[in-house]
Design an enzyme around this catalytic site. Structure first.
Site, PDB file in Angstrom:
ATOM      1  N   ASP A 142       0.825  -1.377   0.090  1.00 53.66           N
ATOM      2  CA  ASP A 142      -0.153   0.028  -0.041  1.00 53.66           C
ATOM      3  C   ASP A 142       0.853   1.226  -0.121  1.00 53.66           C
ATOM      4  O   ASP A 142       1.741   1.329   1.020  1.00 53.66           O
ATOM      5  CB  ASP A 142      -0.724   0.018   1.210  1.00 53.66           C
ATOM      6  N   ASP A 183      -2.903   4.604  -2.608  1.00 53.33           N
ATOM      7  CA  ASP A 183      -3.886   5.082  -1.546  1.00 53.33           C
ATOM      8  C   ASP A 183      -4.374   6.501  -1.894  1.00 53.33           C
ATOM      9  O   ASP A 183      -3.391   7.440  -2.058  1.00 53.33           O
ATOM     10  CB  ASP A 183      -3.772   5.075  -0.199  1.00 53.33           C
ATOM     11  N   GLU A 236      -6.380   3.993  -6.071  1.00 54.18           N
ATOM     12  CA  GLU A 236      -7.443   4.150  -5.433  1.00 54.18           C
ATOM     13  C   GLU A 236      -8.050   5.588  -5.973  1.00 54.18           C
ATOM     14  O   GLU A 236      -7.610   6.699  -5.553  1.00 54.18           O
ATOM     15  CB  GLU A 236      -7.634   4.319  -3.936  1.00 54.18           C
ATOM     16  N   HIS A 276     -11.287  -3.343   3.190  1.00 54.80           N
ATOM     17  CA  HIS A 276     -11.076  -2.611   4.687  1.00 54.80           C
ATOM     18  C   HIS A 276     -11.855  -1.547   4.754  1.00 54.80           C
ATOM     19  O   HIS A 276     -12.302  -1.131   5.983  1.00 54.80           O
ATOM     20  CB  HIS A 276      -9.579  -2.359   4.969  1.00 54.80           C
ATOM     21  N   ASP A 277     -12.512  -1.034   3.810  1.00 53.96           N
ATOM     22  CA  ASP A 277     -13.195   0.477   4.203  1.00 53.96           C
ATOM     23  C   ASP A 277     -14.721   0.280   3.748  1.00 53.96           C
ATOM     24  O   ASP A 277     -15.661   1.145   3.746  1.00 53.96           O
ATOM     25  CB  ASP A 277     -12.761   1.502   3.034  1.00 53.96           C
TER      26      ASP A 277
END
Length: 559
Positions: free
Chosen positions: A112, A213, A262, A330-331
Site C-alpha cells: 500500500d 491510496d 484508489e 477494509h473500508d
C-alpha cells in the site's frame, strides 16, 4: 458439475509484462489476519504462516494494507516512516522473509502506497511545524488563519474542517482526512523527489507493485475555490493532477510491476485516461458501485445500481484499460451482508458474479469463507475514528443512543476489520489472547478450517471459480455484455470471443424469478459448466431463486 471446474483445454494467453490480467488478488488487513506472537494483533509472521492457505485458494498476489511505522490514528494510513515496519507487525527482516517465502510459492506481494499525506509525527511535518521559514515548511499546505477563522470552510472526509490551527506559528495546515494526517504539497518538487526515491527503494527491494491510496486527492483547488454541489470537489480529481501522475507512471514503467490506484471521484467516462494504453496505472479502484439504499441505519447495497455501475465500467474499459474488481475491502462492510442475507448461498452467488467479470478480481480476507458483518452492541466495540465521530455527532443532534449506534455502525469500516475466523477455537483461532477488535461470534460456524474440509463450501466455490478463470481465455479477455439490465435481482452477463461464449446467470435474492433470454439463441449448444444449485439445462425461459448461480458455455461463433 456443481463445484468442479471443467478442463476447457484452451491455450491461455499470458503476457509476462501484463501478468496481472491473468491474476487473482487477495487483500490482507494485517492487523486482523493472523497473530503469531500472541499480542492480539495480526503480524507479518502470521501472514507467512498462512501462505500455504492462500496458495491452496489459488490466488496469485497479495495486497497488504499499510505495515509502516505509524502512530495508528488511522490504522497505519498515517505513516511516520515510509521505510520502517511498525513494531506491531514485526521487523524489516520479517518482511523480507515474507517476501522471499511468497515468491518461493509464486505469490507476488503488492504494498500500500500512501502519499497524499503523512502522519503528523513524520519527521518532515515535525520540522515543518517549527517555523515559517523552516526548509520543510513547504512540504505541507500552510495558510494564514486565526484559530476562529480557517482559510476556508472545506470539510474533511472524517468530519470537521480540513484545517487545523497551529498556535506556535499562527497558521493552519491542511488535511483531507484526520488532523493527524497532514496533506503533502505535491506542488513542491522536493516532496515529489523524496516520494519517488522511497518508491524506488521498495521496488528495488523486490516487491511486485503498489496499491496507491487516495491518489486522486493529491491536487487541490485554490483556497478561494467556491463549492457548489460536491463538497469534495476542491480535492478530488482536480485539473492538473495528470502532471504528477505521469511522473509516477514513468517510475513504475521502469519496473515490471502492477499498479492499482484508489481513484475516488474518477467517473467511468474518464477511466481510460487513468488506466488505458497511455494511462497512469494498470487499473483503478472505483467507488461508484457502492451505493446504499433504504432507511438510514438499515441501508443495504442496491443490486440494480451494482449492475448498472459495473456495466458502465466494463463498457468504458472494454477496449482500452483494465478493471480492478471488488465487492468488499477494509473500508466497506461485508458484501454477503450488504448484497445478501449472510448465507453461504449468497456468498457463492456474489463470488460467481465477481470472479467471472472482465478485470482483475480482488478477494478481501474472509470473503472466501463467507465472513459477515459484526453485531456491534456498544460504541466501545468500535475502533474506526469516522464511525465514532458520526456517532458522537448524532448524539449532539439529539438522536437517542440506541438509534445513534444503529445508524453509525450500519456502514462502519470495522465490519470488515474484525479478526479472521480461522477455526472453531478461542478467538476464532486468530490469537490466543484478546484481539484488538472482537471476533464475530459466528466463528464457530463460519471459519476457514470448516470451509476447507467441505466440498460444497464457499471456499471450494472460490477455488473452482479461480481455477475456471485461469484456464479459460474467454473469461480473461472476452467481451462483456450485460443481460437483463432492468431486472431488479438477477445479474446476468456473457463473456465472448470468436470461438466461444460464456453465460453467467445469478439470482441475488431468495424470491423465485422467471426470466426470458433471447429467442435467437440455439439453446441446444449451451453446456452447463458450474452451478451452486441443481443442474439446469439452459432454455429461453429460466426460473431462479435462493441465490442460485449458473454458468454455461457454448463452443461456436456468437450469433
Amino acid at each position: 458439475m456443481s463445484n468442479s471446474a471443467v478442463q476447457t483445454k484452451h491455450t491461455i494467453t499470458v503476457d509476462k509484462k501484463n501478468w496481472w490480467k491473468n491474476a487473482v488478488g487477495y487483500q490482507i488487513y494485517p492487523r486482523s489476519f493472523k497473530d503469531s506472537n500472541h499480542d492480539g494483533i495480526g503480524d507479518l509472521n502470521g501472514i507467512r504462516e498462512k501462505l500455504p492457505y492462500l496458495k491452496e485458494l489459488g490466488i496469485n498476489f497479495i495486497w497488504i494494507n499499510p505495515i509502516y511505522a505509524s502512530p495508528n490514528v488511522d490504522n497505519g494510513y498515517d505513516i511516520s516512516d515510509y521505510q520502517a515496519i511498525h513494531e506491531d507487525f514485526g521487523t524489516m527482516d520479517d518482511f523480507q522473509a515474507l517476501l522471499a517465502e511468497a515468491h518461493g510459492l509464486e505469490l507476488k506481494i503488492i504494498m500500500d502506497l500512501v502519499v497524499n499525506h503523512t502522519s503528523d509525527q513524520h519527521p518532515w511535518f515535525l520540522e515543518s511545524k517549527k517555523s515559517l521559514d523552516n526548509p520543510y515548511r513547504d512540504y505541507y499546505h500552510w495558510a494564514d488563519a486565526s484559530k476562529a477563522l480557517p482559510p476556508n470552510d472545506w470539510q474533511s472526509f472524517f468530519g470537521g474542517s480540513t484545517w487545523t490551527y497551529d498556535e506556535m506559528t499562527k497558521q493552519s495546515y491542511f488535511h483531507v482526512f484526520a488532523k493527524e494526517q497532514p496533506d503533502l504539497n505535491w506542488k513542491n518538487p522536493k516532496v515529489r523527489q523524496e516520494i519517488y526515491q522511497m518508491i524506488r527503494w521498495w521496488l528495488d527491494l523486490g516487491i511486485d507493485g503498489f496499491r496507491i491510496d487516495a491518489i486522486s486527492h493529491i491536487q487541490k483547488e485554490p483556497w478561494d475555490f467556491k463549492i457548489t454541489d460536491n463538497q469534495w470537489a476542491p480535492f478530488m480529481n482536480v485539473a492538473g493532477i495528470d502532471v504528477y501522475l505521469k511522473e509516477l507512471n514513468a517510475i513504475f514503467n521502469e519496473y515490471n510491476v502492477m499498479t492499482v490506484g484508489e481513484a475516488s471521484g474518477v467517473p467511468h467516462q474518464e477511466a481510460a485516461d487513468w488506466t488505458g494504453d497511455n494511462g497512469y496505472f494498470n487499473m483503478i479502484f472505483e467507488l461508484e458501485h457502492c451505493e446504499r439504499i433504504g432507511e438510514i441505519g438499515q441501508q443495504k447495497g442496491s443490486i440494480p445500481h451494482l449492475k448498472h455501475s459495473l456495466n458502465q465500467w466494463q463498457t468504458s474499459l472494454a477496449d482500452n484499460g483494465w478493471n480492478a474488481l471488488y465487492l468488499e475491502n477494509h473500508d466497506t462492510p461485508r458484501s454477503v451482508s450488504v448484497y445478501g442475507d449472510d448465507s453461504p448461498e449468497a456468498a457463492k452467488a456474489l463470488a460467481t458474479v465477481l470472479l467471472l467479470l472482465k478485470g482483475t478480481p480482488f478477494i478481501y480476507q474472509g470473503q472466501e469463507v463467507g465472513m459477515t458483518n459484526y453485531p456491534f452492541r456498544t460504541i466501545e466495540e468500535i475502533n474506526a475514528a469516522d464511525t465514532i465521530h458520526f456517532y458522537q455527532t448524532l448524539l449532539t443532534q439529539g438522536t437517542l443512543d440506541t438509534e445513534a449506534l444503529a445508524i453509525a455502525v450500519n456502514w462502519s469500516r470495522d465490519h470488515s476489520r474484525t479478526p479472521f475466523q480461522w477455526e472453531n477455537a478461542l478467538h476464532g483461532g486468530f490469537s490466543t489472547t484478546d484481539p484488538w477488535l472482537k471476533v464475530n461470534e459466528n466463528y464457530r460456524m463460519i471459519n476457514a478450517a470448516q470451509r476447507e474440509l467441505e466440498s460444497s463450501s464457499i471456499f471450494h466455490h472460490y477455488q473452482t471459480l479461480i481455477q475456471l478463470r485461469k484456464q479459460t481465455d474467454t473469461l480473461i479477455h472476452g467481451k462483456f455484455e450485460l443481460l437483463l439490465p432492468e431486472h431488479p435481482t438477477i445479474f446476468g452477463y456473457t463473456r465472448t470471443t470468436e470461438t466461444e461464449s460464456w453465460l453467467v446467470l445469478v439470482q441475488l435474492d431468495r424470491h423465485q424469478m422467471t426470466i426470458s433470454l433471447p429467442a435467437s439463441w440455439d439453446y441446444s449448444k449451451w453446456e452447463e459448466i458450474l452451478t451452486t444449485a441443481r443442474a439446469m439445462p439452459l432454455t429461453q425461459n429460466m426460473t431462479l431463486s435462493d441465490y442460485e448461480a449458473h454458468v454455461y458455455r457454448k463452443v461456436s461463433p456468437t450469433e
